[in-house]
Design a protein around this motif. Structure first.
Motif, PDB file in Angstrom:
ATOM      1  N   ALA A 144      36.591  52.339  29.836  1.00  0.00           N
ATOM      2  CA  ALA A 144      37.555  53.865  29.563  1.00  0.00           C
ATOM      3  C   ALA A 144      36.270  53.970  28.819  1.00  0.00           C
ATOM      4  CB  ALA A 144      38.597  53.621  29.550  1.00  0.00           C
ATOM      5  N   ILE A 145      36.164  52.947  27.514  1.00  0.00           N
ATOM      6  CA  ILE A 145      35.312  52.998  26.204  1.00  0.00           C
ATOM      7  C   ILE A 145      34.520  53.386  26.663  1.00  0.00           C
ATOM      8  CG2 ILE A 145      35.046  52.283  24.068  1.00  0.00           C
ATOM      9  CD1 ILE A 145      37.691  50.776  24.271  1.00  0.00           C
ATOM     10  N   LYS A 146      33.655  53.321  27.298  1.00  0.00           N
ATOM     11  CA  LYS A 146      31.740  53.679  27.586  1.00  0.00           C
ATOM     12  C   LYS A 146      32.324  54.666  28.257  1.00  0.00           C
ATOM     13  CE  LYS A 146      30.183  48.374  28.568  1.00  0.00           C
ATOM     14  NZ  LYS A 146      30.312  47.912  29.619  1.00  0.00           N
ATOM     15  N   MET A 147      33.206  55.146  29.072  1.00  0.00           N
ATOM     16  CA  MET A 147      32.840  56.504  29.877  1.00  0.00           C
ATOM     17  C   MET A 147      33.361  57.601  28.716  1.00  0.00           C
ATOM     18  SD  MET A 147      35.139  55.334  32.730  1.00  0.00           S
ATOM     19  CE  MET A 147      35.623  56.753  33.751  1.00  0.00           C
ATOM     20  N   ILE A 148      33.896  57.419  27.809  1.00  0.00           N
ATOM     21  CA  ILE A 148      34.345  57.887  26.676  1.00  0.00           C
ATOM     22  C   ILE A 148      33.346  58.860  25.907  1.00  0.00           C
ATOM     23  CG2 ILE A 148      35.845  59.000  24.841  1.00  0.00           C
ATOM     24  CD1 ILE A 148      38.129  57.435  26.296  1.00  0.00           C
ATOM     25  N   LYS A 149      32.930  57.248  25.001  1.00  0.00           N
ATOM     26  CA  LYS A 149      31.198  57.458  24.367  1.00  0.00           C
ATOM     27  C   LYS A 149      29.743  57.763  24.748  1.00  0.00           C
ATOM     28  CE  LYS A 149      31.582  53.081  21.145  1.00  0.00           C
ATOM     29  NZ  LYS A 149      31.712  51.926  21.409  1.00  0.00           N
ATOM     30  N   ARG A 150      29.660  57.603  26.502  1.00  0.00           N
ATOM     31  CA  ARG A 150      28.905  58.126  26.989  1.00  0.00           C
ATOM     32  C   ARG A 150      28.933  60.010  26.865  1.00  0.00           C
ATOM     33  NH1 ARG A 150      29.485  55.726  32.731  1.00  0.00           N
ATOM     34  NH2 ARG A 150      29.360  53.848  31.776  1.00  0.00           N
ATOM     35  N   ARG A 151      30.259  60.397  26.799  1.00  0.00           N
ATOM     36  CA  ARG A 151      30.399  62.381  26.938  1.00  0.00           C
ATOM     37  C   ARG A 151      30.428  62.025  25.371  1.00  0.00           C
ATOM     38  NH1 ARG A 151      32.306  59.723  31.560  1.00  0.00           N
ATOM     39  NH2 ARG A 151      32.526  61.232  33.635  1.00  0.00           N
ATOM     40  N   GLY A 152      30.044  61.448  24.324  1.00  0.00           N
ATOM     41  CA  GLY A 152      29.535  61.981  23.615  1.00  0.00           C
ATOM     42  C   GLY A 152      30.582  61.492  22.226  1.00  0.00           C
ATOM     43  N   ALA A 153      32.015  61.558  22.672  1.00  0.00           N
ATOM     44  CA  ALA A 153      32.883  60.537  21.579  1.00  0.00           C
ATOM     45  C   ALA A 153      32.123  59.488  21.462  1.00  0.00           C
ATOM     46  CB  ALA A 153      34.233  60.043  22.538  1.00  0.00           C
ATOM     47  N   LYS A 154      32.748  59.908  19.337  1.00  0.00           N
ATOM     48  CA  LYS A 154      31.685  58.374  17.986  1.00  0.00           C
ATOM     49  C   LYS A 154      32.774  57.877  17.360  1.00  0.00           C
ATOM     50  CE  LYS A 154      29.453  62.756  16.963  1.00  0.00           C
ATOM     51  NZ  LYS A 154      29.544  63.087  18.669  1.00  0.00           N
ATOM     52  N   ASN A 155      33.866  58.760  17.294  1.00  0.00           N
ATOM     53  CA  ASN A 155      35.362  57.986  16.545  1.00  0.00           C
ATOM     54  C   ASN A 155      36.430  57.609  17.353  1.00  0.00           C
ATOM     55  OD1 ASN A 155      35.558  57.583  13.398  1.00  0.00           O
ATOM     56  ND2 ASN A 155      34.753  60.242  14.001  1.00  0.00           N
ATOM     57  N   ILE A 156      36.280  56.716  18.127  1.00  0.00           N
ATOM     58  CA  ILE A 156      37.705  56.069  19.334  1.00  0.00           C
ATOM     59  C   ILE A 156      38.363  54.765  18.701  1.00  0.00           C
ATOM     60  CG2 ILE A 156      37.678  55.513  21.527  1.00  0.00           C
ATOM     61  CD1 ILE A 156      34.372  56.284  21.180  1.00  0.00           C
ATOM     62  N   LYS A 157      39.567  54.827  18.446  1.00  0.00           N
ATOM     63  CA  LYS A 157      40.372  54.377  18.312  1.00  0.00           C
ATOM     64  C   LYS A 157      41.294  53.186  19.631  1.00  0.00           C
ATOM     65  CE  LYS A 157      41.833  55.016  13.893  1.00  0.00           C
ATOM     66  NZ  LYS A 157      42.678  56.233  12.843  1.00  0.00           N
ATOM     67  N   PHE A 158      41.697  51.658  19.849  1.00  0.00           N
ATOM     68  CA  PHE A 158      42.061  51.896  21.063  1.00  0.00           C
ATOM     69  C   PHE A 158      43.262  51.612  20.727  1.00  0.00           C
ATOM     70  CE2 PHE A 158      43.759  48.869  24.444  1.00  0.00           C
ATOM     71  CZ  PHE A 158      43.623  49.461  25.197  1.00  0.00           C
ATOM     72  N   MET A 159      44.756  51.728  21.048  1.00  0.00           N
ATOM     73  CA  MET A 159      46.089  51.055  21.059  1.00  0.00           C
ATOM     74  C   MET A 159      46.889  50.464  22.011  1.00  0.00           C
ATOM     75  SD  MET A 159      48.615  54.511  18.522  1.00  0.00           S
ATOM     76  CE  MET A 159      49.817  54.763  19.944  1.00  0.00           C
ATOM     77  N   CYS A 160      47.215  49.344  21.963  1.00  0.00           N
ATOM     78  CA  CYS A 160      48.152  49.224  23.674  1.00  0.00           C
ATOM     79  C   CYS A 160      49.322  48.466  22.856  1.00  0.00           C
ATOM     80  CB  CYS A 160      47.457  47.867  24.054  1.00  0.00           C
ATOM     81  SG  CYS A 160      46.752  46.567  22.287  1.00  0.00           S
ATOM     82  N   ILE A 161      50.727  48.082  23.725  1.00  0.00           N
ATOM     83  CA  ILE A 161      52.084  48.292  23.047  1.00  0.00           C
ATOM     84  C   ILE A 161      52.003  46.324  23.370  1.00  0.00           C
ATOM     85  CG2 ILE A 161      53.948  47.350  24.000  1.00  0.00           C
ATOM     86  CD1 ILE A 161      53.927  50.999  24.162  1.00  0.00           C
TER      87      ILE A 161
END
Ligand code: URA
Length: 210
Positions: A144-161
């Motif tokens: 998922a993060i790879k897909m989001i980066k491919r679409r230009g996102a640079k500032n990413i956090k991941f949150m899980c429970i």
């Protein structure tokens, strides 16, 4: 060097996660608890949002004070269970946009397969928080993060429970630039790739599909 994962140890979060783990907790309460835990976790995950100084007039005097500098946020739930976290996240940050990423785990290979991706057009200018209640193998989160980066996102956090050590290690290795926030770090994955002790299938419990 990857950022050290942030494991939340706040008593309210731990208490609510204990209730989520209980197999006797029904869907309605489960959904409410997921929203409450997400809201509390968002509080921590937005701690570093930039601020700017402004001048305001109080009933007493003119004061210099701080407000959010206006950096825009997007939450991106991983379908399907991530949807359960959206209400809690928006409760805290109502102006955020919401993208969606669809991946499923191939039941044989356990590898993620992409089937949907719709993100805000200005994703590259937003701080993105990818949300999924369970970080098991890490495969879906990594993809998922790879897909989001491919679409230009640079500032990413991941949150899980809840995270398994296997997934947490894989995610921080694959995306060392992504800060990870977890409500709890569990023991291990079982042979079916479920988190132990975990809470079972988060999607089924949120949507009552079991
Ligand atoms: N997804 C879930 O919902 N639960 C697990 O334990 C692992 C993956």
């Amino acid at each position: 060097m990857s950022a050290t994962p942030f494991i939340m140890d706040h008593p309210l979060i731990q208490h609510k996660i204990a209730l989520l783990r209980d197999k006797n907790t029904g869907s309605k309460e489960f959904r409410e608890l997921i929203a409450e835990v997400t809201m509390l976790m968002c509080y921590e995950a937005t701690r570093d949002l930039p601020m700017k100084e402004v001048e305001i007039e109080t009933p007493i005097t003119i004061a210099k004070t701080k407000v959010l500098a206006g950096r825009k946020l997007a939450f991106v739930p991983i379908l399907r269970a991530g949807i359960g976290m959206v209400d809690g996240a928006l409760e805290l940050v109502p102006a955020a946009k919401v993208g969606h990423i669809g991946l499923y785990r191939d039941p044989v290979t356990h590898k993620p397969v992409e089937y949907y991706c719709k993100l805000p057009a200005d994703i590259g200018e937003r701080e993105v928080i990818v949300i999924d209640p369970m970080l098991a193998t890490g495969g879906s989160a990594i993809d998922a993060i790879k897909m989001i980066k491919r679409r230009g996102a640079k500032n990413i956090k991941f949150m899980c429970i809840i995270a398994a050590p296997e997934g947490l290690n894989a995610l921080t290795e694959a995306h060392p630039d992504v800060q990870v926030y977890c409500g709890a770090l569990d023991d291990h994955l079982n042979e079916n790739k479920y988190i132990v002790p975990g809470l079972g299938d988060a999607g089924d419990r949120i949507f009552g599909t079991k």
